[in-house]
Write an enzyme that holds these catalytic residues in place. Structure first.
Site, PDB file in Angstrom:
ATOM      1  N   ASP A   6       2.136 -12.128  -3.278  1.00  9.87           N
ATOM      2  CA  ASP A   6       3.077 -10.976  -2.493  1.00  9.87           C
ATOM      3  C   ASP A   6       3.526 -11.774  -1.192  1.00  9.87           C
ATOM      4  O   ASP A   6       2.834 -11.915  -0.080  1.00  9.87           O
ATOM      5  CB  ASP A   6       1.844  -9.857  -2.141  1.00  9.87           C
ATOM      6  CG  ASP A   6       2.823  -8.701  -1.578  1.00  9.87           C
ATOM      7  OD1 ASP A   6       4.257  -8.859  -1.620  1.00  9.87           O
ATOM      8  OD2 ASP A   6       2.037  -7.863  -0.890  1.00  9.87           O
ATOM      9  N   GLY A   8       5.520 -11.853   2.003  1.00  4.64           N
ATOM     10  CA  GLY A   8       6.028 -10.844   2.990  1.00  4.64           C
ATOM     11  C   GLY A   8       6.497 -11.618   4.139  1.00  4.64           C
ATOM     12  O   GLY A   8       6.538 -12.969   4.177  1.00  4.64           O
ATOM     13  N   ASP A 109       9.187  -4.907  -2.535  1.00  2.62           N
ATOM     14  CA  ASP A 109       8.042  -4.428  -1.971  1.00  2.62           C
ATOM     15  C   ASP A 109       7.735  -2.899  -2.203  1.00  2.62           C
ATOM     16  O   ASP A 109       6.728  -2.365  -2.569  1.00  2.62           O
ATOM     17  CB  ASP A 109       7.741  -4.922  -0.680  1.00  2.62           C
ATOM     18  CG  ASP A 109       8.571  -4.652   0.293  1.00  2.62           C
ATOM     19  OD1 ASP A 109       9.795  -4.412   0.137  1.00  2.62           O
ATOM     20  OD2 ASP A 109       8.244  -4.566   1.610  1.00  2.62           O
TER      21      ASP A 109
END
Length: 255
Positions: A6, A8, A109
Site C-alpha cells: 500500500d 501512500g 486508496d
C-alpha cells in the site's frame, strides 16, 4: 500468501496477507530519493527479517496513490520475486460503481477502502481514513461509491502549525485527557485532538443528514488508533482495512 503493498504519500506498507488476514507488515517512509535498487534492498530485508522465502509468496499486489514510487517499487518487486506484480486499478480493477462526476479522479486508496468495507462490514457505510489527508468516503445502500470529503491530516496540521509559528512547539497528541489546556503544549494538544474529533463527528452527522440513511462508520489509517479513543459515536476501528482490502480485490478476480 501474497505480498500486499500500500503506497501512500507519507508511508508505504508492505504486508504478508494470507486468506484475507494480515500476518505481519512493515511501514517504510515513502522516500522519493530511493532508486529501484534501494527498494530492492528494503524488500529483501523485509523477507529476511520475517524469515520468509520468496517462493512462499504467490503474487505481489500493489495499491498506490504515488505514481513515481509505484514504478520503482513495481520494478524492485519484479526483480526480487521474478514475476510481474499486479496493480490495483490496472491489472486488477476495483469492482464498485463510482458515482463521482469524473470517476477517474477518485484515489485508488479510497475505492479500495470502499470495496473492502462493503465486503467486510456490509452497506451503507461511511469510511474515515486518517492518513496524510483525512478522507470521508460514503457507500450507499446499493454498495455504490457516492463520494465524500477530504481534509488535511493530523500530522499535516501539526507540521503546518509548527513551521508557521515562531514560538509554538511541535507536539504529540497521545493521551490527551482535558479540553481546557493549562500550558501551551496542553492547549495545542487539546486543539488538535478534540478539534479533529469534533470535525469527524460533525462531518459524519452532516453526511447522515444529507444522505438520509443510517450507515456503519468505519475508521482506519495511521492516526485512527489515537482518534478512536475519543470518538463518541458508534464506530468500528480497522487498522488494516486498506492492506487487507488489497487481498479482497485480488481474491475477487479469482486468485
Amino acid at each position: 500468501m501474497i505480498l500486499g503493498i500500500d503506497i501512500g504519500n507519507t508511508t508505504s506498507e508492505f504486508g504478508f496477507i494470507y486468506n484475507g488476514k494480515r500476518i505481519n507488515s512493515y511501514k517504510l517512509r515513502s522516500d522519493h530519493t530511493k532508486t529501484v535498487d534501494d527498494w530492492l534492498i528494503d524488500i529483501s530485508a523485509i523477507f529476511s527479517i520475517e524469515g520468509m522465502k520468496k517462493e512462499s509468496v504467490k503474487d505481489c499486489v500493489i495499491s498506490s496513490v504515488v505514481p513515481p514510487l509505484e514504478d520503482r517499487i513495481y520494478s524492485a518487486c519484479k526483480k526480487f520475486l521474478g514475476k510481474k506484480p499486479l496493480r490495483i486499478g490496472k491489472e486488477l480493477k476495483v469492482p464498485i460503481k463510482i458515482n463521482y462526476k469524473n470517476p477517474e479522479e477518485v484515489g485508488i486508496d479510497r475505492v479500495v477502502n470502499a470495496f473492502a468495507g462493503v465486503k467486510r462490514y456490509g452497506k451503507p457505510l461511511i469510511l474515515v481514513d486518517l492518513g496524510t489527508a483525512i478522507t470521508f468516503d460514503v457507500v450507499n445502500q446499493k454498495g455504490e461509491y457516492e463520494g465524500g470529503a477530504i481534509f488535511p491530516g493530523i500530522d499535516s496540521s501539526i507540521e503546518a502549525l509548527f513551521s508557521k509559528t515562531a514560538k509554538l512547539p511541535k507536539v504529540s497528541i497521545e493521551n490527551v485527557k482535558k479540553v481546557v489546556g493549562k500550558t501551551t503544549v496542553e492547549s495545542i494538544q487539546s486543539g488538535i485532538f478534540f478539534g479533529y474529533i469534533s470535525l469527524i463527528e460533525g462531518m459524519i452527522k452532516r453526511i447522515i443528514r444529507e444522505k438520509g440513511f443510517s450507515p456503519k462508520v468505519i475508521l482506519t489509517g495511521g492516526s485512527g488508533e489515537i482518534i478512536t479513543k475519543g470518538l463518541e459515536i458508534d464506530h468500528i476501528f480497522d487498522m488494516y482495512l486498506s492492506l487487507e482490502g488489497i487481498y479482497d480485490i485480488y481474491s475477487y478476480h479469482g486468485n
